[in-house]
Scaffold this active site. Structure first.
Site, PDB file in Angstrom:
ATOM      1  N   ASP A 146       0.865  -1.189   0.000  1.00 45.58           N
ATOM      2  CA  ASP A 146       0.000   0.000   0.000  1.00 45.58           C
ATOM      3  C   ASP A 146       0.902   1.239   0.000  1.00 45.58           C
ATOM      4  O   ASP A 146       1.866   1.300   0.772  1.00 45.58           O
ATOM      5  CB  ASP A 146      -0.913  -0.031   1.245  1.00 45.58           C
ATOM      6  CG  ASP A 146      -2.068   0.947   1.129  1.00 45.58           C
ATOM      7  OD1 ASP A 146      -1.814   2.147   0.888  1.00 45.58           O
ATOM      8  OD2 ASP A 146      -3.217   0.530   1.283  1.00 45.58           O
ATOM      9  N   ILE A 147       0.582   2.221  -0.877  1.00 46.46           N
ATOM     10  CA  ILE A 147       1.457   3.411  -0.950  1.00 46.46           C
ATOM     11  C   ILE A 147       1.165   4.427   0.166  1.00 46.46           C
ATOM     12  O   ILE A 147       1.899   5.392   0.312  1.00 46.46           O
ATOM     13  CB  ILE A 147       1.396   4.143  -2.316  1.00 46.46           C
ATOM     14  CG1 ILE A 147      -0.030   4.432  -2.740  1.00 46.46           C
ATOM     15  CG2 ILE A 147       2.184   3.420  -3.371  1.00 46.46           C
ATOM     16  CD1 ILE A 147      -0.097   5.424  -3.899  1.00 46.46           C
ATOM     17  N   GLU A 155     -12.682   2.868  -1.241  1.00 57.06           N
ATOM     18  CA  GLU A 155     -12.257   4.000  -2.067  1.00 57.06           C
ATOM     19  C   GLU A 155     -11.790   3.545  -3.439  1.00 57.06           C
ATOM     20  O   GLU A 155     -11.917   4.282  -4.419  1.00 57.06           O
ATOM     21  CB  GLU A 155     -11.148   4.783  -1.361  1.00 57.06           C
ATOM     22  CG  GLU A 155     -11.688   5.502  -0.131  1.00 57.06           C
ATOM     23  CD  GLU A 155     -10.650   6.317   0.612  1.00 57.06           C
ATOM     24  OE1 GLU A 155      -9.461   6.259   0.246  1.00 57.06           O
ATOM     25  OE2 GLU A 155     -11.045   6.989   1.582  1.00 57.06           O
ATOM     26  N   VAL A 156     -11.209   2.355  -3.515  1.00 59.91           N
ATOM     27  CA  VAL A 156     -10.782   1.797  -4.808  1.00 59.91           C
ATOM     28  C   VAL A 156     -11.685   0.597  -5.084  1.00 59.91           C
ATOM     29  O   VAL A 156     -11.751  -0.340  -4.272  1.00 59.91           O
ATOM     30  CB  VAL A 156      -9.299   1.376  -4.783  1.00 59.91           C
ATOM     31  CG1 VAL A 156      -8.920   0.744  -6.119  1.00 59.91           C
ATOM     32  CG2 VAL A 156      -8.406   2.570  -4.483  1.00 59.91           C
ATOM     33  N   HIS A 202     -10.162  -5.717  -2.496  1.00 58.46           N
ATOM     34  CA  HIS A 202      -8.833  -5.806  -1.875  1.00 58.46           C
ATOM     35  C   HIS A 202      -8.943  -6.045  -0.377  1.00 58.46           C
ATOM     36  O   HIS A 202      -9.883  -5.599   0.275  1.00 58.46           O
ATOM     37  CB  HIS A 202      -7.979  -4.563  -2.164  1.00 58.46           C
ATOM     38  CG  HIS A 202      -8.625  -3.269  -1.779  1.00 58.46           C
ATOM     39  ND1 HIS A 202      -9.568  -2.646  -2.558  1.00 58.46           N
ATOM     40  CD2 HIS A 202      -8.454  -2.462  -0.695  1.00 58.46           C
ATOM     41  CE1 HIS A 202      -9.949  -1.526  -1.972  1.00 58.46           C
ATOM     42  NE2 HIS A 202      -9.294  -1.389  -0.839  1.00 58.46           N
ATOM     43  N   HIS A 211      -6.694  -5.536   3.044  1.00 56.88           N
ATOM     44  CA  HIS A 211      -5.525  -4.925   3.681  1.00 56.88           C
ATOM     45  C   HIS A 211      -4.943  -5.933   4.665  1.00 56.88           C
ATOM     46  O   HIS A 211      -5.688  -6.537   5.449  1.00 56.88           O
ATOM     47  CB  HIS A 211      -5.920  -3.686   4.481  1.00 56.88           C
ATOM     48  CG  HIS A 211      -6.489  -2.567   3.669  1.00 56.88           C
ATOM     49  ND1 HIS A 211      -5.766  -1.451   3.332  1.00 56.88           N
ATOM     50  CD2 HIS A 211      -7.720  -2.390   3.125  1.00 56.88           C
ATOM     51  CE1 HIS A 211      -6.530  -0.613   2.637  1.00 56.88           C
ATOM     52  NE2 HIS A 211      -7.726  -1.167   2.495  1.00 56.88           N
TER      53      HIS A 211
HETATM   54  P1  5GP Z   1      -9.926   1.408   0.520  1.00 48.12           P
HETATM   55  O1  5GP Z   1     -10.649   1.273  -0.790  1.00 48.12           O
HETATM   56  O2  5GP Z   1      -9.611   0.084   1.141  1.00 48.12           O
HETATM   57  O3  5GP Z   1     -10.625   2.336   1.472  1.00 48.12           O
HETATM   58  O4  5GP Z   1      -8.564   2.156   0.258  1.00 48.12           O
HETATM   59  C1  5GP Z   1      -7.748   1.903  -0.854  1.00 48.12           C
HETATM   60  C2  5GP Z   1      -6.317   1.672  -0.428  1.00 48.12           C
HETATM   61  O5  5GP Z   1      -5.535   1.654  -1.616  1.00 48.12           O
HETATM   62  C3  5GP Z   1      -5.723   2.744   0.481  1.00 48.12           C
HETATM   63  O6  5GP Z   1      -5.117   2.122   1.606  1.00 48.12           O
HETATM   64  C4  5GP Z   1      -4.707   3.436  -0.388  1.00 48.12           C
HETATM   65  O7  5GP Z   1      -3.572   3.854   0.334  1.00 48.12           O
HETATM   66  C5  5GP Z   1      -4.356   2.383  -1.417  1.00 48.12           C
HETATM   67  N1  5GP Z   1      -3.979   2.936  -2.714  1.00 48.12           N
HETATM   68  C6  5GP Z   1      -4.659   3.910  -3.398  1.00 48.12           C
HETATM   69  N2  5GP Z   1      -4.055   4.165  -4.571  1.00 48.12           N
HETATM   70  C7  5GP Z   1      -2.978   3.343  -4.638  1.00 48.12           C
HETATM   71  C8  5GP Z   1      -1.962   3.148  -5.626  1.00 48.12           C
HETATM   72  O8  5GP Z   1      -1.917   3.781  -6.674  1.00 48.12           O
HETATM   73  N3  5GP Z   1      -1.022   2.200  -5.343  1.00 48.12           N
HETATM   74  C9  5GP Z   1      -1.036   1.473  -4.196  1.00 48.12           C
HETATM   75  N4  5GP Z   1      -0.057   0.567  -4.047  1.00 48.12           N
HETATM   76  N5  5GP Z   1      -1.977   1.637  -3.243  1.00 48.12           N
HETATM   77  C10 5GP Z   1      -2.934   2.557  -3.463  1.00 48.12           C
END
Ligand code: 5GP
Length: 139
Positions: free
Chosen positions: A33-34, A97-98, A102, A104
């Site tokens: 995660d970045i 958010e994405v 996925h 974590h």
């Molecule tokens: P969530 O959808 O679980 O709330 O959050 C998405 C996760 O993806 C976050 O922890 C964020 O830091 C990670 N993330 C977002 N964009 C990128 C990216 O371009 N590359 C990587 N490696 N992680 C990402």
């Protein structure tokens, strides 16, 4: 809800944008995660077009969990962790958010809280952490 082929993780799977991969097999891909909320914070995703657990097949969920367990054990060893936290969000109201499924995986240490979300990590440190995870998986 439809799967969006242009979400950021779909682009990572197509290698259109870079990622720090720690493990992959025929069905899953694991990468750092970045915006890490703990040292060693990584994400496990299916290779297929899956939005979240609501449209995933039982097989896709099982494949992800197999990789989550493998990586959970690897980060325990790589970071001499005391535990592992899993997080997984579904749809915006659920914190997603994405919009590509996925999981974590966060190695945890007694008494140390997770860091706040949304803060970019230091890529050199993230790469060094990925090296540790890859080394454990190769041992
Ligand atoms: P969530 O959808 O679980 O709330 O959050 C998405 C996760 O993806 C976050 O922890 C964020 O830091 C990670 N993330 C977002 N964009 C990128 C990216 O371009 N590359 C990587 N490696 N992680 C990402």
């Amino acid at each position: 809800m439809q799967y969006d082929n242009d979400n950021i993780f779909a682009k990572i799977l197509r290698k259109e944008i870079p990622s720090e991969c720690v493990y992959e097999d025929d069905h899953t891909y694991a990468f750092m995660d970045i915006m890490p909320r703990a040292d060693g914070h990584l994400l496990v995703i299916p290779k297929g077009p899956v939005r979240n657990i609501l449209d995933a097949s039982p097989e896709q969920l099982a494949q992800c969990m197999e990789t989550v367990q493998k990586l959970g054990k690897a980060v325990m060893q790589a970071f001499d962790a005391d535990g592992v936290t899993l997080q997984q969000f579904n749809e915006a109201a659920g914190g997603q958010e994405v919009f590509h499924l996925h999981f974590h995986v966060l190695p945890r240490h007694e008494g140390i809280k997770t860091r706040p979300p949304g803060v970019m990590g230091d890529m050199a440190k993230i790469k060094a952490q990925a090296d540790k995870i890859r080394a454990v998986l190769q041992s």
